[in-house]
Design a protein around this motif. Structure first.
Motif, PDB file in Angstrom:
ATOM      1  N   LEU A  39      39.288  17.015   0.252  1.00  0.00           N
ATOM      2  CA  LEU A  39      40.021  17.232  -0.983  1.00  0.00           C
ATOM      3  C   LEU A  39      40.684  18.597  -0.897  1.00  0.00           C
ATOM      4  N   ASN A  40      41.923  18.681  -1.401  1.00  0.00           N
ATOM      5  CA  ASN A  40      42.607  19.979  -1.421  1.00  0.00           C
ATOM      6  C   ASN A  40      42.470  20.616  -2.805  1.00  0.00           C
ATOM      7  N   GLN A  41      43.104  21.752  -2.993  1.00  0.00           N
ATOM      8  CA  GLN A  41      42.973  22.497  -4.242  1.00  0.00           C
ATOM      9  C   GLN A  41      43.467  21.712  -5.449  1.00  0.00           C
ATOM     10  N   GLU A  42      44.381  20.768  -5.240  1.00  0.00           N
ATOM     11  CA  GLU A  42      44.884  19.949  -6.339  1.00  0.00           C
ATOM     12  C   GLU A  42      44.044  18.692  -6.557  1.00  0.00           C
ATOM     13  N   GLY A  43      42.981  18.525  -5.752  1.00  0.00           N
ATOM     14  CA  GLY A  43      42.126  17.353  -5.889  1.00  0.00           C
ATOM     15  C   GLY A  43      42.649  16.113  -5.187  1.00  0.00           C
ATOM     16  N   ARG A  44      43.702  16.280  -4.386  1.00  0.00           N
ATOM     17  CA  ARG A  44      44.247  15.155  -3.632  1.00  0.00           C
ATOM     18  C   ARG A  44      43.552  15.049  -2.277  1.00  0.00           C
ATOM     19  N   VAL A  45      43.553  13.831  -1.729  1.00  0.00           N
ATOM     20  CA  VAL A  45      42.898  13.553  -0.448  1.00  0.00           C
ATOM     21  C   VAL A  45      43.836  13.894   0.704  1.00  0.00           C
ATOM     22  N   VAL A  46      43.301  14.610   1.689  1.00  0.00           N
ATOM     23  CA  VAL A  46      44.021  14.953   2.916  1.00  0.00           C
ATOM     24  C   VAL A  46      43.212  14.381   4.075  1.00  0.00           C
ATOM     25  N   THR A  47      43.869  13.637   4.959  1.00  0.00           N
ATOM     26  CA  THR A  47      43.176  12.975   6.065  1.00  0.00           C
ATOM     27  C   THR A  47      43.565  13.602   7.393  1.00  0.00           C
ATOM     28  N   LEU A  48      42.560  13.943   8.192  1.00  0.00           N
ATOM     29  CA  LEU A  48      42.755  14.356   9.580  1.00  0.00           C
ATOM     30  C   LEU A  48      42.234  13.212  10.438  1.00  0.00           C
ATOM     31  N   ALA A  49      43.047  12.709  11.365  1.00  0.00           N
ATOM     32  CA  ALA A  49      42.654  11.565  12.191  1.00  0.00           C
ATOM     33  C   ALA A  49      42.553  11.979  13.650  1.00  0.00           C
ATOM     34  N   LEU A  50      41.479  11.545  14.285  1.00  0.00           N
ATOM     35  CA  LEU A  50      41.225  11.841  15.694  1.00  0.00           C
ATOM     36  C   LEU A  50      41.129  10.531  16.461  1.00  0.00           C
ATOM     37  N   ASP A  51      41.853  10.426  17.589  1.00  0.00           N
ATOM     38  CA  ASP A  51      41.837   9.218  18.410  1.00  0.00           C
ATOM     39  C   ASP A  51      40.558   9.103  19.221  1.00  0.00           C
ATOM     40  N   GLU A  52      40.181   7.865  19.498  1.00  0.00           N
ATOM     41  CA  GLU A  52      39.085   7.512  20.405  1.00  0.00           C
ATOM     42  C   GLU A  52      37.795   8.279  20.110  1.00  0.00           C
ATOM     43  N   PRO A  53      37.194   8.065  18.952  1.00  0.00           N
ATOM     44  CA  PRO A  53      35.948   8.768  18.613  1.00  0.00           C
ATOM     45  C   PRO A  53      34.777   8.304  19.473  1.00  0.00           C
ATOM     46  N   VAL A  54      33.832   9.192  19.651  1.00  0.00           N
ATOM     47  CA  VAL A  54      32.600   8.859  20.377  1.00  0.00           C
ATOM     48  C   VAL A  54      31.772   7.951  19.483  1.00  0.00           C
ATOM     49  N   GLU A  55      31.251   6.891  20.066  1.00  0.00           N
ATOM     50  CA  GLU A  55      30.394   5.983  19.300  1.00  0.00           C
ATOM     51  C   GLU A  55      29.070   5.824  20.019  1.00  0.00           C
ATOM     52  N   PRO A  56      27.974   5.659  19.319  1.00  0.00           N
ATOM     53  CA  PRO A  56      27.912   5.584  17.860  1.00  0.00           C
ATOM     54  C   PRO A  56      28.182   6.956  17.237  1.00  0.00           C
ATOM     55  N   ALA A  57      28.776   6.924  16.049  1.00  0.00           N
ATOM     56  CA  ALA A  57      29.119   8.159  15.346  1.00  0.00           C
ATOM     57  C   ALA A  57      27.845   8.883  14.907  1.00  0.00           C
ATOM     58  N   ASP A  58      27.834  10.191  15.051  1.00  0.00           N
ATOM     59  CA  ASP A  58      26.712  11.026  14.634  1.00  0.00           C
ATOM     60  C   ASP A  58      27.089  11.698  13.318  1.00  0.00           C
ATOM     61  N   ALA A  59      26.551  11.189  12.220  1.00  0.00           N
ATOM     62  CA  ALA A  59      26.922  11.672  10.884  1.00  0.00           C
ATOM     63  C   ALA A  59      26.665  13.168  10.723  1.00  0.00           C
ATOM     64  N   ALA A  60      25.572  13.665  11.270  1.00  0.00           N
ATOM     65  CA  ALA A  60      25.247  15.088  11.131  1.00  0.00           C
ATOM     66  C   ALA A  60      26.280  15.961  11.845  1.00  0.00           C
ATOM     67  N   LYS A  61      26.694  15.548  13.039  1.00  0.00           N
ATOM     68  CA  LYS A  61      27.696  16.316  13.779  1.00  0.00           C
ATOM     69  C   LYS A  61      29.063  16.257  13.103  1.00  0.00           C
ATOM     70  N   ILE A  62      29.414  15.095  12.568  1.00  0.00           N
ATOM     71  CA  ILE A  62      30.692  14.964  11.870  1.00  0.00           C
ATOM     72  C   ILE A  62      30.695  15.846  10.629  1.00  0.00           C
ATOM     73  N   SER A  63      29.615  15.820   9.872  1.00  0.00           N
ATOM     74  CA  SER A  63      29.509  16.653   8.672  1.00  0.00           C
ATOM     75  C   SER A  63      29.600  18.134   9.022  1.00  0.00           C
ATOM     76  N   ALA A  64      28.918  18.535  10.101  1.00  0.00           N
ATOM     77  CA  ALA A  64      28.954  19.939  10.536  1.00  0.00           C
ATOM     78  C   ALA A  64      30.372  20.336  10.967  1.00  0.00           C
TER      79      ALA A  64
END
Length: 70
Positions: free
Chosen positions: A9-34
């Protein structure tokens, strides 16, 4: 093709998306959050609605394209 989408979320409360190609799977929620915390702390991205201020969500999106002969 799969992408990891990091949504903030940005300062105006709108959603901003950053997209990364070819993610490592299975996804590690803790690492993504960090990583998202690091992006916020570094204040390295801005949007038309201001700086990124909070995490919203993260997800893996897959898009399939099939050619049709006509």
């Amino acid at each position: 093709m799969k992408k990891l989408e990091l949504k903030f979320l940005n300062q105006e409360g709108r959603v901003v998306t950053l997209a990364l190609d070819e993610p490592v799977e299975p996804a590690d929620a803790a690492k993504i959050s960090a990583a998202m915390d690091t992006v916020l702390a570094a204040n390295c991205f801005s949007s038309s609605g201001g700086d990124l201020v909070a995490k919203k969500e993260a997800r893996i999106v897959e898009r399939n394209v099939y050619d049709i002969t006509i």
